[in-house]
Design a protein around this motif. Sequence first.
Motif, PDB file in Angstrom:
ATOM      1  N   THR A  13     -53.424   8.055  -6.756  1.00 37.94           N
ATOM      2  CA  THR A  13     -52.925   6.695  -6.942  1.00 37.94           C
ATOM      3  C   THR A  13     -52.283   6.142  -5.664  1.00 37.94           C
ATOM      4  N   ASP A  14     -52.416   6.821  -4.534  1.00 39.33           N
ATOM      5  CA  ASP A  14     -51.797   6.368  -3.289  1.00 39.33           C
ATOM      6  C   ASP A  14     -52.175   4.921  -2.983  1.00 39.33           C
ATOM      7  N   GLY A  15     -51.151   4.090  -2.738  1.00 41.06           N
ATOM      8  CA  GLY A  15     -51.394   2.695  -2.359  1.00 41.06           C
ATOM      9  C   GLY A  15     -51.702   1.774  -3.514  1.00 41.06           C
ATOM     10  N   CYS A  16     -51.718   2.293  -4.736  1.00 42.53           N
ATOM     11  CA  CYS A  16     -52.100   1.461  -5.882  1.00 42.53           C
ATOM     12  C   CYS A  16     -50.964   0.524  -6.302  1.00 42.53           C
ATOM     13  N   LEU A  17     -51.345  -0.541  -6.985  1.00 36.44           N
ATOM     14  CA  LEU A  17     -50.407  -1.487  -7.583  1.00 36.44           C
ATOM     15  C   LEU A  17     -50.047  -0.961  -8.968  1.00 36.44           C
ATOM     16  N   ALA A  18     -48.744  -0.764  -9.201  1.00 31.45           N
ATOM     17  CA  ALA A  18     -48.284  -0.111 -10.437  1.00 31.45           C
ATOM     18  C   ALA A  18     -47.415  -1.066 -11.246  1.00 31.45           C
ATOM     19  N   PHE A  19     -47.649  -1.114 -12.558  1.00 32.84           N
ATOM     20  CA  PHE A  19     -46.923  -2.017 -13.454  1.00 32.84           C
ATOM     21  C   PHE A  19     -46.134  -1.229 -14.492  1.00 32.84           C
ATOM     22  N   GLY A  20     -44.947  -1.768 -14.836  1.00 34.24           N
ATOM     23  CA  GLY A  20     -44.220  -1.270 -15.996  1.00 34.24           C
ATOM     24  C   GLY A  20     -42.935  -0.524 -15.728  1.00 34.24           C
ATOM     25  N   GLN A  21     -42.704  -0.062 -14.497  1.00 38.43           N
ATOM     26  CA  GLN A  21     -41.474   0.682 -14.237  1.00 38.43           C
ATOM     27  C   GLN A  21     -40.402  -0.269 -13.730  1.00 38.43           C
ATOM     28  N   THR A  29     -27.115   1.975 -19.437  1.00 40.18           N
ATOM     29  CA  THR A  29     -26.241   2.888 -20.187  1.00 40.18           C
ATOM     30  C   THR A  29     -26.783   3.206 -21.580  1.00 40.18           C
ATOM     31  N   GLY A  30     -27.958   2.671 -21.916  1.00 42.11           N
ATOM     32  CA  GLY A  30     -28.604   3.044 -23.176  1.00 42.11           C
ATOM     33  C   GLY A  30     -28.337   2.147 -24.361  1.00 42.11           C
ATOM     34  N   ASP A  31     -27.721   0.980 -24.143  1.00 46.16           N
ATOM     35  CA  ASP A  31     -27.421   0.074 -25.261  1.00 46.16           C
ATOM     36  C   ASP A  31     -28.388  -1.115 -25.221  1.00 46.16           C
ATOM     37  N   ALA A  32     -29.653  -0.835 -25.526  1.00 43.64           N
ATOM     38  CA  ALA A  32     -30.693  -1.857 -25.423  1.00 43.64           C
ATOM     39  C   ALA A  32     -30.490  -2.988 -26.421  1.00 43.64           C
ATOM     40  N   GLN A  33     -29.955  -2.670 -27.601  1.00 47.70           N
ATOM     41  CA  GLN A  33     -29.775  -3.715 -28.610  1.00 47.70           C
ATOM     42  C   GLN A  33     -28.774  -4.761 -28.148  1.00 47.70           C
ATOM     43  N   ARG A  34     -27.659  -4.303 -27.598  1.00 49.54           N
ATOM     44  CA  ARG A  34     -26.665  -5.260 -27.097  1.00 49.54           C
ATOM     45  C   ARG A  34     -27.209  -6.020 -25.893  1.00 49.54           C
ATOM     46  N   ALA A  35     -27.955  -5.327 -25.021  1.00 53.89           N
ATOM     47  CA  ALA A  35     -28.567  -5.993 -23.872  1.00 53.89           C
ATOM     48  C   ALA A  35     -29.500  -7.111 -24.336  1.00 53.89           C
ATOM     49  N   LEU A  36     -30.260  -6.836 -25.387  1.00 51.41           N
ATOM     50  CA  LEU A  36     -31.206  -7.825 -25.908  1.00 51.41           C
ATOM     51  C   LEU A  36     -30.477  -9.082 -26.379  1.00 51.41           C
ATOM     52  N   THR A  42     -32.633   2.807 -16.398  1.00 51.06           N
ATOM     53  CA  THR A  42     -32.595   2.643 -17.852  1.00 51.06           C
ATOM     54  C   THR A  42     -32.343   4.003 -18.497  1.00 51.06           C
ATOM     55  N   THR A  43     -31.813   3.971 -19.700  1.00 53.04           N
ATOM     56  CA  THR A  43     -31.600   5.189 -20.490  1.00 53.04           C
ATOM     57  C   THR A  43     -32.280   5.019 -21.840  1.00 53.04           C
ATOM     58  N   PRO A  44     -33.367   5.763 -22.095  1.00 56.95           N
ATOM     59  CA  PRO A  44     -34.010   6.729 -21.209  1.00 56.95           C
ATOM     60  C   PRO A  44     -34.784   6.040 -20.084  1.00 56.95           C
ATOM     61  N   ALA A  45     -35.193   6.835 -19.086  1.00 58.62           N
ATOM     62  CA  ALA A  45     -35.962   6.295 -17.963  1.00 58.62           C
ATOM     63  C   ALA A  45     -37.331   5.822 -18.440  1.00 58.62           C
ATOM     64  N   LEU A  46     -37.807   4.746 -17.846  1.00 60.75           N
ATOM     65  CA  LEU A  46     -39.128   4.196 -18.166  1.00 60.75           C
ATOM     66  C   LEU A  46     -40.032   4.343 -16.949  1.00 60.75           C
ATOM     67  N   HIS A  47     -41.312   4.595 -17.205  1.00 59.07           N
ATOM     68  CA  HIS A  47     -42.237   4.882 -16.105  1.00 59.07           C
ATOM     69  C   HIS A  47     -43.414   3.910 -16.115  1.00 59.07           C
ATOM     70  N   ALA A  89     -35.810  -4.315 -22.831  1.00 54.65           N
ATOM     71  CA  ALA A  89     -35.045  -3.978 -24.042  1.00 54.65           C
ATOM     72  C   ALA A  89     -35.988  -3.745 -25.219  1.00 54.65           C
ATOM     73  N   TRP A  90     -36.994  -4.607 -25.367  1.00 59.70           N
ATOM     74  CA  TRP A  90     -37.962  -4.416 -26.451  1.00 59.70           C
ATOM     75  C   TRP A  90     -38.653  -3.054 -26.333  1.00 59.70           C
ATOM     76  N   ARG A  91     -39.033  -2.701 -25.111  1.00 66.81           N
ATOM     77  CA  ARG A  91     -39.733  -1.427 -24.901  1.00 66.81           C
ATOM     78  C   ARG A  91     -38.835  -0.252 -25.283  1.00 66.81           C
ATOM     79  N   LEU A  92     -37.578  -0.310 -24.888  1.00 66.72           N
ATOM     80  CA  LEU A  92     -36.647   0.761 -25.223  1.00 66.72           C
ATOM     81  C   LEU A  92     -36.411   0.859 -26.733  1.00 66.72           C
ATOM     82  N   LEU A  93     -36.480  -0.293 -27.404  1.00 70.15           N
ATOM     83  CA  LEU A  93     -36.233  -0.327 -28.847  1.00 70.15           C
ATOM     84  C   LEU A  93     -37.497  -0.085 -29.675  1.00 70.15           C
ATOM     85  N   GLY A  94     -38.654   0.037 -29.011  1.00 73.58           N
ATOM     86  CA  GLY A  94     -39.903   0.203 -29.738  1.00 73.58           C
ATOM     87  C   GLY A  94     -40.349  -1.060 -30.455  1.00 73.58           C
ATOM     88  N   ASP A  95     -39.915  -2.219 -29.962  1.00 77.78           N
ATOM     89  CA  ASP A  95     -40.241  -3.504 -30.585  1.00 77.78           C
ATOM     90  C   ASP A  95     -41.675  -3.895 -30.231  1.00 77.78           C
TER      91      ASP A  95
END
Length: 606
Positions: free
Chosen positions: A543-551, A358-365, A556-561, A388-394
């Motif tokens: 990237t077909d079949g590749c191992l993907a990290f970070g999503q 819902t976009g409240d990363a600080q409270r989630a943290l 999340t709000t905003p969406a992370l990729h 949460a850190w990523r959403l907050l730019g920490d």
Amino acid sequence: MPTLSPALLAAMQQVVHMLQAGDLRRAHDQLQSIVEQHPDYAEALRMLGGIEQTLGDIDGAEALLRKAMAADPGWAPTWASLGELLLNSGRPDEALPLLRRVAPRLPHAALLLARYYNDQQRPADALAVLAPLCGAGSVPPELTAQHIAALVALGRHDEAITFYRQRSDASPDDPAAAHALAMALTAAAKHSEAERAAHHVIERGHRTAAAYFTHANSLIALGKLESAEAALRDCLHQDPRHIEAHDHLARLVWMRTGDRAHTTAVLDQALQRFQGDEALLAAKAAILQGAGDARGAYLCLATSATHAQATPTLLVRAGLAALEWDPPIALALAERALQRSPSAAAAQNLLAAALLGTGDAQRALSYCEALLTNNPDDQYLIALQTTAWRLLGDERYSVLCDYPQLVRAQTLQAPPQWSDLHAYLADLRRSLERLHNPHGHPLLFQSLREGTETTGDLTRHADPIIQALFEAFDAPIRAYLAHIGHGSDPLRRRNRGVYRYNGAWSVRLRSAGYHTNHVHPRGWISSAFYVDLPDGMADASSTDGCLAFGQPSIMTTPALHTQYIIRPEAGRLVLFPSYFWHGTVPFHSEQTRLTVAFDVVPGEPA
């Protein structure tokens, strides 16, 4: 405990019958009447507290249990009940001293302690609780299972077998001893002998739900899935509310049919008999969600969740389903659960994830940090914290999720019995293919889509080709431990230079197959090893079949990729922290993508 009058004894027996029939409300009212007439009767207070807890009034339950302790400080079941409530409320520091005090004379308290220690990956502590009890004589099968699990986690499989074989040999007419041996053999992956032992126990007339369940586990490991289904049905005939048996049966039926209605049919029958049973409803919701129907899982619980007296457990289960498609609904359910039980860790977990949605990363943290105080090695919580850190730019995010530094790919050296890696991988592919489900349906509760996953722990498989793989993994794992070094962060502070495997499996993806994004909550270091790939995948420009990290797996709000990609290559082993969100990109090919994965956790220093 005072001597009971005939009238009071009869009233308490009525309560027991009501509870056995699943009639909590009538039992609650009867106990309330008893307590009004006998306000210092500790056992009535304890039982009433237990029902209040089940119905969701955690504070009221705690007050009743503390009143019961004051009325009769020597009544051990009250200590265990209060300890269980505190443990379930995320207050282990208060719970553990209570349970330790009565565990030597109360098996249920010992079970709670041992299960907690094993779940927290503290098998030595679990063993310290259980060894005196198990050494003194026969104990309930649930306690035996925890004793065996502790020994196995410590790498003492043979000791578990020897202990229970000696017990069985010394008491050849004791079916419980023979059953315990079957459990030890199953845990040590001696599945053929375990199956024979469990079958013998049942044939001798020990037709208990626990015996059928043990037999089913060995049959599943042997790939005798039809016989395992039959054993699980026998188990559920004996105990229609055996949640683990419902879970296992659903997995098998799903593998065979891929049909949700068939998968929950036996569970639906139990729910007709025990209408409104929350454990059964929650089990059905979990199965539906595991089969990819999160909305159906939510609808399964939605009516019950609207009730003012809905328990925190039910609210959290409904919230977990809603989390996949509507974080605000999940958030509202988590907040209601916390109103009923402010210290409940599961509700706080859900709340943190919903707040990210819902976009409240600080409270989630703030919730993540509080939860990690009690469970610092929970990889899912660490993943929520880093999200949460990523959403907050920490800046702490880039340190804990330094993908180029912490994702390490190495080409495996062929085991010495093979002339080269290509020859070994060909043999390994044949061994693994034999273990995959011929029906082609994926397992429930797993991250894969359009593919199959093996059952059983490959590290304990008897096939010498598979065993050679885990021997070959040793050098790359040790190199990774040396590479990450030591430090105070959640990855490096656990690095003692030694490790042990904590589960291993194989995945076979077909065209359009992929892994949804996920983490490994009970891991430390996770992996992907590529055995066989579709032609051209290793050299493709896509990237077909590749191992993907970070999503993240959650909204999340905003969406992370995705932030980092590893291209698969036959013979390549990739190691990374278990708290990294990871998944794979779908691919399209007539050929399959065959991998092995495992988790390792810190080992015990020599």
